[in-house]
Design a protein around this motif. Structure first.
Motif, PDB file in Angstrom:
ATOM      1  N   ASP A 222      38.433  39.268  53.877  1.00 58.65           N
ATOM      2  CA  ASP A 222      39.240  38.105  53.513  1.00 58.65           C
ATOM      3  C   ASP A 222      38.522  36.846  53.994  1.00 58.65           C
ATOM      4  OD1 ASP A 222      41.418  36.671  52.528  1.00 58.65           O
ATOM      5  OD2 ASP A 222      42.583  36.879  54.376  1.00 58.65           O
ATOM      6  N   TRP A 225      37.139  32.731  50.084  1.00 61.49           N
ATOM      7  CA  TRP A 225      37.673  31.599  49.335  1.00 61.49           C
ATOM      8  C   TRP A 225      37.550  30.277  50.100  1.00 61.49           C
ATOM      9  CZ3 TRP A 225      40.940  30.606  53.128  1.00 61.49           C
ATOM     10  CH2 TRP A 225      41.539  31.687  53.806  1.00 61.49           C
ATOM     11  N   ASP A 226      37.322  30.348  51.413  1.00 58.08           N
ATOM     12  CA  ASP A 226      37.193  29.125  52.208  1.00 58.08           C
ATOM     13  C   ASP A 226      36.021  28.281  51.734  1.00 58.08           C
ATOM     14  OD1 ASP A 226      38.010  27.481  54.518  1.00 58.08           O
ATOM     15  OD2 ASP A 226      36.063  28.081  55.342  1.00 58.08           O
ATOM     16  N   LYS A 228      33.921  29.362  48.560  1.00 58.65           N
ATOM     17  CA  LYS A 228      33.699  30.460  47.628  1.00 58.65           C
ATOM     18  C   LYS A 228      32.324  30.478  46.992  1.00 58.65           C
ATOM     19  CE  LYS A 228      36.060  27.963  43.888  1.00 58.65           C
ATOM     20  NZ  LYS A 228      37.196  28.015  42.945  1.00 58.65           N
ATOM     21  N   ASN A 253      39.328  40.152  49.362  1.00 58.62           N
ATOM     22  CA  ASN A 253      40.423  39.310  48.894  1.00 58.62           C
ATOM     23  C   ASN A 253      39.893  37.926  48.499  1.00 58.62           C
ATOM     24  OD1 ASN A 253      43.188  38.786  48.371  1.00 58.62           O
ATOM     25  ND2 ASN A 253      43.383  37.733  50.336  1.00 58.62           N
ATOM     26  N   HIS A 254      38.830  37.916  47.688  1.00 68.03           N
ATOM     27  CA  HIS A 254      38.229  36.635  47.289  1.00 68.03           C
ATOM     28  C   HIS A 254      38.883  36.036  46.052  1.00 68.03           C
ATOM     29  CE1 HIS A 254      36.379  39.470  44.615  1.00 68.03           C
ATOM     30  NE2 HIS A 254      35.457  39.875  45.473  1.00 68.03           N
ATOM     31  N   HIS A 255      39.847  36.758  45.484  1.00 72.09           N
ATOM     32  CA  HIS A 255      40.604  36.278  44.316  1.00 72.09           C
ATOM     33  C   HIS A 255      39.719  36.117  43.085  1.00 72.09           C
ATOM     34  CE1 HIS A 255      43.022  34.195  47.727  1.00 72.09           C
ATOM     35  NE2 HIS A 255      43.461  35.433  47.544  1.00 72.09           N
ATOM     36  N   ARG A 256      38.666  36.878  43.032  1.00 79.55           N
ATOM     37  CA  ARG A 256      37.780  36.864  41.877  1.00 79.55           C
ATOM     38  C   ARG A 256      37.606  38.290  41.350  1.00 79.55           C
ATOM     39  NH1 ARG A 256      32.682  32.824  43.371  1.00 79.55           N
ATOM     40  NH2 ARG A 256      33.730  30.872  42.773  1.00 79.55           N
ATOM     41  N   PHE A 279      46.594  32.449  42.919  1.00 78.10           N
ATOM     42  CA  PHE A 279      45.366  32.949  43.531  1.00 78.10           C
ATOM     43  C   PHE A 279      44.411  33.579  42.513  1.00 78.10           C
ATOM     44  CE2 PHE A 279      47.979  33.836  47.615  1.00 78.10           C
ATOM     45  CZ  PHE A 279      47.777  32.529  48.046  1.00 78.10           C
ATOM     46  N   SER A 280      44.959  34.085  41.406  1.00 74.76           N
ATOM     47  CA  SER A 280      44.169  34.953  40.528  1.00 74.76           C
ATOM     48  C   SER A 280      43.623  34.279  39.272  1.00 74.76           C
ATOM     49  CB  SER A 280      45.011  36.173  40.123  1.00 74.76           C
ATOM     50  OG  SER A 280      45.320  36.962  41.249  1.00 74.76           O
ATOM     51  N   GLU A 282      40.761  33.128  38.704  1.00 78.52           N
ATOM     52  CA  GLU A 282      39.385  33.545  38.418  1.00 78.52           C
ATOM     53  C   GLU A 282      39.230  35.058  38.453  1.00 78.52           C
ATOM     54  OE1 GLU A 282      36.256  31.175  40.408  1.00 78.52           O
ATOM     55  OE2 GLU A 282      37.886  30.094  41.360  1.00 78.52           O
ATOM     56  N   GLN A 283      40.330  35.776  38.298  1.00 80.26           N
ATOM     57  CA  GLN A 283      40.296  37.225  38.481  1.00 80.26           C
ATOM     58  C   GLN A 283      40.797  37.941  37.235  1.00 80.26           C
ATOM     59  OE1 GLN A 283      41.410  40.292  42.070  1.00 80.26           O
ATOM     60  NE2 GLN A 283      42.737  38.531  41.807  1.00 80.26           N
TER      61      GLN A 283
END
Length: 449
Positions: A222, A225-226, A228, A253-256, A279-280, A282-283
């Protein structure tokens, strides 16, 4: 500059043609910059992916020194507590009531098959006896014990798989630089650093976790994303994990959409394909095993004021929906600073466990059924059996789209009462007496021809 065309004549011998093909392939690889060979999971890894998909239900644990403040795991950032002040908190962390056996027994009673616990959260504090840094539970707290070791030993004893959550983001380490979207200048860290040195540090700590705690089911990352778009050296880190424990599953948990080297795809507080949290964006939903994580109340870490506890019905229905989407449900609790888990959370987990003890066959070992999720519920499937989970429907009949295979029989899973059904061009209509409808989940067990 004018280009000259040079004729290319294929050799006539078999050996010559093979050499020519190799040279041509090499030339094309260089010319169009073909990527390196994709990650190939080991047989152990493939086996564990299958186990993971069958497991369906896991316990997430967010626990660290932040629990002392009773304001969640993000308290350092949200209250902008400088490092010098935050470093005083470990001295107040003395979880004398922590009982690894009680935690594992609680998870088993809830019907959970694995535990994922925070080894290091964004505050950078290690919950094990790290030799790489003394900023850890053994060296900085009066408790002075390695809780991860105790939990790992108990998990191995009881047949519960153990994953380590590990934060790539670090508000404490001086070399986590340049800063991302969190952990700003208020931390008091110098405005310089070497990110590669930080990643070396992170890999060294991961090596400790992967070599000193027995078989680890996987690493749950995790924090990417800070920042990315930074170079996180993913292939080096993922390669290290797969080398040290070839069967371990890697997820982030990078939301990609998953990167090469990852073994499962996760969705934070959302079902696969949904984006209610934002969050999603880009996923996309891929082919890897899937997992959705959610909190038992509103907080991940212990929050003294959070009383938004989810009911047994909400938890069971989320678990069933996740299974209908072909995903696991990783349900989080945030233990108190004394090491105890809130009694109301234990009671909720017991309720889910009781439901699974009766209905687990319709969840464990299943995959998403032949019918995609609907407003009224989902379907799961195992072999030639389809389980129709009616979560929100109170009429005596329900018509669903046909799924291309004829039905041999239909009955209520609860008491095996036969269910009348009609198949025609409009779909499949099931008739269920109102007295048989279940407020939590009415399950129709369908056997296909």
């Amino acid at each position: 500059m004018k280009t000259r065309r040079i004729p290319f004549i294929l050799p006539t011998t078999t050996l010559g043609r093979k050499l020519c093909a190799c040279l041509l392939l090499g030339f094309l690889s260089t010319a169009i910059h073909l990527p390196a060979q994709s990650y190939q999971p080991t047989p152990e890894n493939q086996k564990n992916r299958e186990w993971f998909q069958d497991a369906k239900f896991g316990l997430f644990i967010h626990w660290g020194v932040y629990s002392v403040l009773g304001d969640g795991e993000w308290v350092m950032n949200q209250q902008q507590i400088p490092l010098k002040a935050y470093e005083k908190i470990p001295a107040f962390f003395n979880p004398t009531e922590f009982d690894a056996k009680a935690w594992v027994q609680m998870a088993k009673a809830a019907g959970m098959k694995y535990i994922t616990i925070t080894s290091k959260h964004h505050d950078g504090f290690a919950m094990w006896d790290s030799k790489v840094s003394d900023y850890n539970i053994v060296k900085r707290t009066p408790y002075g014990k390695d809780v991860l070791k105790m939990l790992a030993d108990e998990c191995h004893k009881e047949g519960i798989k153990l994953f380590f959550y590990h934060s790539q983001l670090d508000w404490h380490h001086p070399d986590y630089f340049p800063r991302g979207n969190t952990g700003g200048s208020w931390t008091g860290r110098p405005e310089n650093g070497d990110m590669n040195k930080y990643l070396d540090y992170m890999d060294a700590q991961l090596s400790e976790l992967l070599t000193g705690y027995g078989e680890i089911a996987g690493i749950w990352f995790d924090g990417m994303w800070d920042k990315k778009d930074a170079d996180w050296r993913l292939q080096k880190t993922y390669g290290l994990i797969h080398k040290l424990q070839p069967g371990a599953l890697v997820g982030s948990n990078h939301h990609r959409t998953p990167y090469d080297g990852e073994d499962f795809q996760m969705f934070e507080k959302d079902l696969p394909g949904h984006n209610t949290t934002g969050f999603s964006a880009e996923q996309t939903v891929g082919a890897l095993p899937k997992e959705t994580c959610e909190t038992i109340n509103n907080a991940w870490g212990f929050n003294l004021k959070d009383d938004q506890h989810k009911s047994k019905k909400e938890l069971v229905q989320y678990l069933v929906k996740a299974a209908g989407y072909g995903a696991n449900f990783l349900l989080n609790v945030g233990p108190m600073p004394n090491g105890k888990i809130q009694p109301e959370h234990i009671a909720s987990l017991q309720g889910v466990g009781q439901w699974l003890s009766v209905n687990g066959e319709t969840v464990y070992g299943t995959r998403g059924g032949p019918l995609t999720a609907r407003d009224w519920g989902v379907t799961t499937q195992k072999g030639n059996k389809v389980y129709i989970h009616i979560l929100d429907w109170f009429d005596e009949s329900i018509t669903i789209p046909a799924w291309g295979k004829k039905i041999k029989s239909a009955k209520l899973f609860s008491d095996k009462t036969p269910v009348k059904f009609l198949e025609n061009e409009y779909g499949i209509t099931f008739r269920i007496p109102k007295a048989k409808l279940d407020d939590v989940d009415t399950i129709i067990e369908v056997e296909l021809k």
